[in-house]
Every structure is written in C-alpha cells, then in structure tokens.
Design a protein around this motif. Structure first.
Motif, short mmCIF file in Angstrom:
data_model
loop_
_atom_site.label_atom_id
_atom_site.label_comp_id
_atom_site.label_asym_id
_atom_site.label_seq_id
_atom_site.Cartn_x
_atom_site.Cartn_y
_atom_site.Cartn_z
N ILE A 261 0.83 -1.20 0.00
CA ILE A 261 0.00 0.00 0.00
C ILE A 261 0.87 1.26 0.00
O ILE A 261 0.57 2.24 -0.68
N ASP A 262 1.99 1.22 0.73
CA ASP A 262 2.91 2.36 0.72
C ASP A 262 3.43 2.62 -0.70
O ASP A 262 3.52 3.77 -1.13
N VAL A 263 3.75 1.55 -1.39
CA VAL A 263 4.29 1.69 -2.75
C VAL A 263 3.20 2.20 -3.70
O VAL A 263 3.44 3.09 -4.53
N MET A 264 2.01 1.64 -3.59
CA MET A 264 0.91 2.08 -4.45
C MET A 264 0.58 3.56 -4.23
O MET A 264 0.36 4.31 -5.19
N GLU A 265 0.53 3.98 -2.98
CA GLU A 265 0.23 5.38 -2.68
C GLU A 265 1.31 6.30 -3.23
O GLU A 265 1.02 7.40 -3.73
N ALA A 266 2.57 5.85 -3.18
CA ALA A 266 3.66 6.65 -3.73
C ALA A 266 3.52 6.79 -5.24
O ALA A 266 3.83 7.85 -5.80
N CYS A 267 3.05 5.73 -5.89
CA CYS A 267 2.81 5.81 -7.34
C CYS A 267 1.74 6.85 -7.66
O CYS A 267 1.90 7.68 -8.56
N VAL A 268 0.66 6.83 -6.90
CA VAL A 268 -0.45 7.76 -7.13
C VAL A 268 -0.03 9.19 -6.80
O VAL A 268 -0.40 10.14 -7.51
N ASP A 269 0.80 9.35 -5.76
CA ASP A 269 1.22 10.68 -5.33
C ASP A 269 2.38 11.24 -6.15
O ASP A 269 2.75 12.42 -6.00
N GLY A 270 2.99 10.40 -6.99
CA GLY A 270 4.14 10.85 -7.76
C GLY A 270 5.42 10.93 -6.97
O GLY A 270 6.34 11.68 -7.30
N THR A 271 5.51 10.12 -5.89
CA THR A 271 6.70 10.15 -5.03
C THR A 271 7.41 8.81 -4.99
O THR A 271 8.05 8.46 -3.99
N LEU A 272 7.31 8.05 -6.06
CA LEU A 272 7.92 6.71 -6.09
C LEU A 272 9.43 6.78 -5.92
O LEU A 272 10.06 5.83 -5.44
N ASP A 273 10.04 7.91 -6.29
CA ASP A 273 11.49 8.04 -6.17
C ASP A 273 11.96 7.98 -4.72
O ASP A 273 13.14 7.74 -4.45
N THR A 274 11.03 8.15 -3.77
CA THR A 274 11.41 8.11 -2.34
C THR A 274 11.33 6.69 -1.77
O THR A 274 11.71 6.47 -0.62
N ILE A 275 10.84 5.73 -2.56
CA ILE A 275 10.66 4.36 -2.08
C ILE A 275 11.91 3.51 -2.38
O ILE A 275 12.40 3.50 -3.51
N ASP A 276 12.39 2.83 -1.37
CA ASP A 276 13.49 1.87 -1.54
C ASP A 276 12.87 0.48 -1.68
O ASP A 276 12.57 -0.19 -0.70
N LEU A 277 12.63 0.07 -2.92
CA LEU A 277 11.94 -1.21 -3.18
C LEU A 277 12.91 -2.36 -2.93
O LEU A 277 13.98 -2.43 -3.54
N GLN A 278 12.50 -3.29 -2.06
CA GLN A 278 13.40 -4.39 -1.67
C GLN A 278 12.68 -5.74 -1.76
O GLN A 278 11.48 -5.83 -1.51
N PHE A 279 13.48 -6.78 -2.07
CA PHE A 279 12.96 -8.14 -2.18
C PHE A 279 13.83 -9.11 -1.38
O PHE A 279 15.04 -8.91 -1.26
N GLU A 280 13.18 -10.13 -0.84
CA GLU A 280 13.89 -11.15 -0.10
C GLU A 280 14.86 -11.91 -1.02
O GLU A 280 14.59 -12.07 -2.22
N ASP A 281 15.96 -12.37 -0.45
CA ASP A 281 16.93 -13.17 -1.19
C ASP A 281 16.49 -14.63 -1.11
O ASP A 281 17.12 -15.47 -0.45
N ASN A 282 15.36 -14.94 -1.77
CA ASN A 282 14.85 -16.30 -1.73
C ASN A 282 14.21 -16.60 -3.08
O ASN A 282 14.42 -15.88 -4.05
N ALA A 283 13.42 -17.66 -3.15
CA ALA A 283 12.78 -18.03 -4.40
C ALA A 283 11.34 -18.43 -4.13
O ALA A 283 10.97 -18.78 -3.01
N CYS A 284 10.52 -18.39 -5.18
CA CYS A 284 9.11 -18.72 -5.04
C CYS A 284 8.64 -19.40 -6.32
O CYS A 284 9.06 -19.04 -7.43
N VAL A 285 7.76 -20.39 -6.18
CA VAL A 285 7.25 -21.15 -7.32
C VAL A 285 5.75 -21.31 -7.19
O VAL A 285 5.22 -21.50 -6.08
N CYS A 286 5.02 -21.21 -8.31
CA CYS A 286 3.61 -21.61 -8.30
C CYS A 286 3.33 -22.45 -9.53
O CYS A 286 3.98 -22.30 -10.57
N VAL A 287 2.41 -23.38 -9.39
CA VAL A 287 2.08 -24.31 -10.49
C VAL A 287 0.62 -24.13 -10.84
O VAL A 287 -0.23 -24.15 -9.95
#
Length: 287
Positions: A261-287
C-alpha cells in the motif's frame, strides 16, 4: 446505463463502503476507463487511466510506440485487411507469430509453425471473430528465440522501480506442445535475468517506455509488466501488460519486503522516487 448514471452509482457505493483509495487490477476495467471513473468522483486510484492502459489494450499501439522510440522488439507488420494479411503470409518467414490487437484473455497470440497454421489463425481472428473486436487488426511479427523472462515494475508517471524477475510457462501440455494459455506456472527469480540483462533493460527498455508514454501525452501510473525475450541480439520486448501479470504476481509479491500500500500510494502521489523497493533473497514457485 449512461456515463452519468454509472458515476452516480459508483459514487453511492464508494460513500456507503467508505472507500477512500482504490486499486483497479484486471485488464478489461483498466482499458475501459475504470480509473478515470474513480478519479472523477474524487477517489485516488492505483492503475493507469484509459489513455495509458492502451499500452496493453492495443498491440498495434504498443508495437508502433516501440518502433517510434527505438525500444527493442520483434520486426512486425500490422493488418486490418484479412486478404492482405493472408497474402503477406505467403512469403513470411516461419515460424511466425500472429497476434490479435486487443485483449484476448492471454490467448490472442498464436505461434504458427506452418503457413497453413498462420493463415488459419488470421482467419479465426479476422473472419470468425474468435476474440471479437480484438481481432479487427492483427500483428504479424517475427518469431524470436531465447529465454522468456517477465519483469513487473511500479510506475508513477515518471519514475520506474523494477520488481524481481520471474519466468512464466505459457504453452499447454508437456514439452510446450500446446497452444498459449494464461499461464501454466511461474518461478521467481529467473536465473537468466543477469546483471548485464538488467543494465541493458534499464537503459534501453524500462525508463524508455515510461518516457515514451509521457511524451505521447499518456503518462502511466500503476504497474507495467514487461514480457521480455532474451535473444542472441539482446533483450527485446515481447509484450506489455498494464497490470500485475498472473501468475507472475503470485511468485513476485510474496518476496517483496515493502508494504504494498505504501508503494501504491507513492505511485499515485508521484513520489515513487522516495521508495526503496526491496525483495527477499529467496525463491518462489507456483504451479
């Protein structure tokens, strides 16, 4: 129901439910202008407006956009006359790819191994209307070989933040012998999405697409899905989606550390440049 009646009904529901922020996820409502309708009654909305959602809503638009702004993609021709399309296929290299222009639930792309298969695809789209008005125009493009990689991104109209890569398996049946589907399974991250690929795409594809849309008077806010083919000549764009891809989102979003929600609101507000987008160092699978 006319547009005013629709907006009045939408406004009533929003007030009854206490809605003060909305997310439009599916392709059809985006292309039809649901974001515009929500904005018209004062509800901030995550997702591209109708003018921007054409990036997915029309393959002809997206291919022409890439050609105009030098974004790497497959060579192609566009047809609105079935006989001209069939005549072109007489000498087109094989295999070839036939695409319905509009939305087709992930099934509007036919990879034809023979001239007959390609011609059947054109007839089914343009004459039989298996995808309705989406087949009024078709794109016939070169068949690219390589690894296919999906990359989702958040966009606020000017800034783009890339999510982790994923790899989708689209063709039905063992050995990829069947037709294209909406997705037969996905894993994230893709081992083929290297730093070199990422550097190239950031320079020539990702920001270039956001800038192109802005220059066309169609600033994009929401999620741009990049379907990429890693060819011998470098990464090229297979397709754009104007939303979270399915099933890609099922393997990418669980790995995201940020509150969505923080990321989505930043997109709508035009402040995405202030977000440090991070992802876990893991893996995910779906079938």
């Amino acid at each position: 129901m006319d547009s005013k009646e629709f907006l009045d009904a939408l406004n009533l529901v929003a007030k009854e439910k206490g809605i003060d922020f909305a997310v439009v996820a599916p392709d059809d409502p985006l292309v039809l202008g649901m974001v515009d309708a929500l904005n018209a009654i004062g509800i901030p909305c995550f997702g591209p407006d109708k003018k921007a959602a054409i990036l997915e809503g029309s393959k002809v638009f997206s291919k022409n956009l890439m050609k105009k702004y030098g974004i790497p993609t497959a060579a192609y021709e566009v047809f609105d006359d079935m006989e001209k399309a069939l005549a072109y296929l007489e000498t087109a290299p094989l295999p070839t790819v036939v695409k319905a222009d509009g939305l087709a639930l992930g099934k509007g792309v036919i990879i034809a191994e023979t001239k007959e298969q390609a011609q059947d695809a054109v007839r089914s789209m343009m004459a039989d209307k298996v995808f309705g008005a989406s087949g009024d125009h078709v794109v016939i493009e070169e068949f690219m070989t390589g690894r296919e990689v999906s990359v989702l991104s958040f966009v606020d109209g000017k800034t783009i933040k890339i999510m982790s890569s994923a790899q989708d398996h689209k063709r039905a049946k063992d050995g990829d012998q069947g037709s294209n589907t909406g997705g037969m399974g996905t894993f994230s991250p893709s081992p083929f999405y290297t730093k070199e690929v990422d550097d190239f795409c950031k320079k020539y594809i990702y920001q270039a697409t956001v800038d192109a849309m802005a220059k066309e008077g169609r600033p994009f806010t929401g999620v741009i899905f990049f379907g990429l083919m890693l060819t011998e000549d470098g990464p090229k764009v297979l397709e754009y989606n104007a939303r979270f891809g399915d099933p890609e989102a099922q393997v990418v979003l669980p790995r995201m550390k940020n509150d969505i929600i923080d990321v989505m609101e930043a997109c709508v507000d035009g402040t995405l440049d202030t977000i440090d987008l991070q992802f876990e160092d893991n893996a995910c699978v779906c079938v």
